[in-house]
Design an enzyme around this catalytic site. Structure first.
Site, mmCIF file in Angstrom:
data_model
loop_
_atom_site.group_PDB
_atom_site.id
_atom_site.type_symbol
_atom_site.label_atom_id
_atom_site.label_comp_id
_atom_site.label_asym_id
_atom_site.label_seq_id
_atom_site.Cartn_x
_atom_site.Cartn_y
_atom_site.Cartn_z
ATOM 1 N N SER A 177 0.855 -1.207 0.000
ATOM 2 C CA SER A 177 0.000 0.000 0.000
ATOM 3 C C SER A 177 0.877 1.238 0.000
ATOM 4 C CB SER A 177 -0.874 0.021 1.256
ATOM 5 O OG SER A 177 -1.425 1.302 1.461
ATOM 6 N N TYR A 207 -1.349 -0.997 10.086
ATOM 7 C CA TYR A 207 -1.450 -1.263 8.642
ATOM 8 C C TYR A 207 -0.179 -0.814 7.920
ATOM 9 C CZ TYR A 207 -3.865 -1.256 4.048
ATOM 10 O OH TYR A 207 -4.253 -1.484 2.747
ATOM 11 N N LYS A 223 2.262 -3.295 5.863
ATOM 12 C CA LYS A 223 2.453 -3.089 4.420
ATOM 13 C C LYS A 223 3.902 -2.756 4.095
ATOM 14 C CE LYS A 223 -1.777 -3.912 2.960
ATOM 15 N NZ LYS A 223 -2.062 -5.057 2.104
HETATM 16 N N1 CAA Z 1 -2.622 14.391 9.989
HETATM 17 C C1 CAA Z 1 -2.571 15.092 11.147
HETATM 18 N N2 CAA Z 1 -3.608 15.203 12.001
HETATM 19 C C2 CAA Z 1 -4.733 14.590 11.666
HETATM 20 C C3 CAA Z 1 -4.867 13.827 10.503
HETATM 21 C C4 CAA Z 1 -3.749 13.755 9.636
HETATM 22 N N3 CAA Z 1 -3.792 13.064 8.493
HETATM 23 N N4 CAA Z 1 -6.107 13.325 10.445
HETATM 24 C C5 CAA Z 1 -6.748 13.740 11.572
HETATM 25 N N5 CAA Z 1 -5.913 14.510 12.289
HETATM 26 C C6 CAA Z 1 -6.211 15.156 13.558
HETATM 27 C C7 CAA Z 1 -7.631 15.673 13.564
HETATM 28 O O1 CAA Z 1 -7.645 16.970 12.953
HETATM 29 C C8 CAA Z 1 -7.963 15.696 15.046
HETATM 30 O O2 CAA Z 1 -7.352 16.819 15.636
HETATM 31 P P1 CAA Z 1 -8.071 17.534 16.880
HETATM 32 O O3 CAA Z 1 -8.192 16.491 17.955
HETATM 33 O O4 CAA Z 1 -7.120 18.626 17.200
HETATM 34 O O5 CAA Z 1 -9.385 17.989 16.353
HETATM 35 C C9 CAA Z 1 -7.225 14.475 15.581
HETATM 36 O O6 CAA Z 1 -6.171 14.200 14.618
HETATM 37 C C10 CAA Z 1 -8.128 13.250 15.728
HETATM 38 O O7 CAA Z 1 -8.583 12.923 14.422
HETATM 39 P P2 CAA Z 1 -9.923 12.150 14.178
HETATM 40 O O8 CAA Z 1 -11.113 12.909 14.643
HETATM 41 O O9 CAA Z 1 -9.946 11.719 12.728
HETATM 42 O O10 CAA Z 1 -9.773 10.902 15.162
HETATM 43 P P3 CAA Z 1 -10.704 9.690 15.242
HETATM 44 O O11 CAA Z 1 -10.258 8.894 16.429
HETATM 45 O O12 CAA Z 1 -12.137 10.059 15.113
HETATM 46 O O13 CAA Z 1 -10.368 8.901 13.896
HETATM 47 C C11 CAA Z 1 -9.080 7.611 12.405
HETATM 48 C C12 CAA Z 1 -9.088 8.356 13.719
HETATM 49 C C13 CAA Z 1 -10.113 6.462 12.436
HETATM 50 C C14 CAA Z 1 -7.721 7.037 12.210
HETATM 51 C C15 CAA Z 1 -9.476 8.583 11.283
HETATM 52 O O14 CAA Z 1 -8.619 9.717 11.327
HETATM 53 C C16 CAA Z 1 -9.339 7.961 9.905
HETATM 54 O O15 CAA Z 1 -10.180 7.209 9.466
HETATM 55 N N6 CAA Z 1 -8.276 8.313 9.190
HETATM 56 C C17 CAA Z 1 -8.018 7.785 7.852
HETATM 57 C C18 CAA Z 1 -7.107 6.580 7.979
HETATM 58 C C19 CAA Z 1 -6.860 6.015 6.593
HETATM 59 O O16 CAA Z 1 -6.379 6.689 5.697
HETATM 60 N N7 CAA Z 1 -7.179 4.744 6.393
HETATM 61 C C20 CAA Z 1 -7.016 4.129 5.126
HETATM 62 C C21 CAA Z 1 -7.983 2.983 5.024
HETATM 63 S S1 CAA Z 1 -8.054 2.345 3.356
HETATM 64 C C22 CAA Z 1 -6.592 1.592 3.173
HETATM 65 O O17 CAA Z 1 -5.825 1.407 4.068
HETATM 66 C C23 CAA Z 1 -6.267 1.124 1.788
HETATM 67 C C24 CAA Z 1 -4.951 1.592 1.363
HETATM 68 O O18 CAA Z 1 -4.023 0.788 1.279
HETATM 69 C C25 CAA Z 1 -4.738 3.005 1.015
#
Ligand code: CAA
Length: 246
Positions: A140, A153, A157
């Site tokens: 990935s 993950y 990966k």
């Molecule tokens: N960089 C820096 N800070 C970030 C960020 C990032 N990329 N994303 C979120 N934050 C911050 C938020 O702004 C938030 O800040 P505050 O507390 O100051 O408001 C804090 O981090 C918490 O973020 P969330 O509200 O998103 O936290 P959560 O616990 O609700 O969710 C999470 C966490 C489930 C990991 C969610 O952020 C998420 O789903 N992220 C995406 C993860 C991702 O890309 N997964 C890929 C899945 S598909 C796959 O994996 C296939 C592949 O090979 C590509």
């Protein structure tokens, strides 16, 4: 001419399905692996049949080494030796690291990384003895660049990339190639499970401005499985819409 046999793990998800189709369209007999008693299996097979695809099904939990041995043994006895292995099975258990529990770490490492050992170990020697084989590992973009919320993950990966290069070196003289594909965000259930606002933010960072299509990954698998790809080994192929260059 006898058709070559390709085994795809985690075959019934979005990427797995596209990979199975691409391999079948390129002349392989395709064995689709899924978990034992996988509930969506019957509906998946019916849908594939309606689209003209006739896949074999090989059930095994790829986190279980002995179950993989049994699966390969049965497949090789009934369909012939495995010539192409696509290690595709994978799950996500996303959480920021401070909230990530041991279960989320273990399940992702065992499904996404241990599985690659568990299945490859039972087919690689046979490929080398026969002087032809292809191992294609689905990594990935997040194994290369890391991703917020994916310590488990990203680690698994990234581990796949090291495994790919090590094994590639071991079988390079034997006509067996071992490569990794590093997809970016592709429009599968796994990616659609990300909260919409988070997903929209991610898509906004992709230079091509869209998710990948599963068939774009399938096409690359078909190329890597072909004779034409015989000089490529130990490679990591990025296919991510420009999200990350490496
Ligand atoms: N960089 C820096 N800070 C970030 C960020 C990032 N990329 N994303 C979120 N934050 C911050 C938020 O702004 C938030 O800040 P505050 O507390 O100051 O408001 C804090 O981090 C918490 O973020 P969330 O509200 O998103 O936290 P959560 O616990 O609700 O969710 C999470 C966490 C489930 C990991 C969610 O952020 C998420 O789903 N992220 C995406 C993860 C991702 O890309 N997964 C890929 C899945 S598909 C796959 O994996 C296939 C592949 O090979 C590509």
């Amino acid at each position: 001419m006898v058709k070559r046999v390709a085994l795809v793990t985690g075959a019934m998800g979005g990427l797995g399905t596209a990979i199975c189709k691409a391999l079948a369209q390129n002349g392989f007999t395709v064995a689709a692996n899924c978990l034992p008693n996988f509930e969506p299996k019957a509906a998946w097979l019916t849908k594939m049949k309606s689209e003209g695809f006739d896949f074999l099904v090989t059930e095994a939990d790829v986190t279980d080494y002995d179950a993989c041995a049994e699966m390969i043994n049965h497949l090789e006895t009934t369909a012939g030796p495995v010539d192409v292995l696509v290690n595709n099975a994978g799950i996500t258990r996303d959480a920021v690291f401070k909230k990530m529990n041991k279960g989320q770490w273990d399940s992702v490492l065992s499904t996404n990384l241990d599985s690659v050992f568990n299945v490859t170990h039972h087919v690689l020697a046979g490929m080398a003895e026969r002087g032809w084989g292809r191992v294609i590992n689905i990594s990935s973009v997040n194994g290369i660049k890391g991703q917020f919320g994916q310590a488990n993950y990203s680690a698994a990966k990234a581990g796949i990339l090291g495994f790919t290069k090590a094994i590639a070196a071991e079988v390079a003289k034997k006509g067996v190639t071992v490569n990794a594909i590093a997809p970016g965000y592709v429009g599968t259930d796994m990616v659609m499970a990300i909260k919409q606002e988070v997903r929209d933010e991610i898509v906004a960072t992709i230079p091509m401005g869209r998710l990948g299509k599963p068939e774009e990954i399938g096409g690359l698998c078909a190329y890597l499985a072909s004779d034409l790809a015989g000089y490529m080994t130990g490679a990591t192929l990025n296919i991510n819409g420009g999200l990350h260059f490496s």
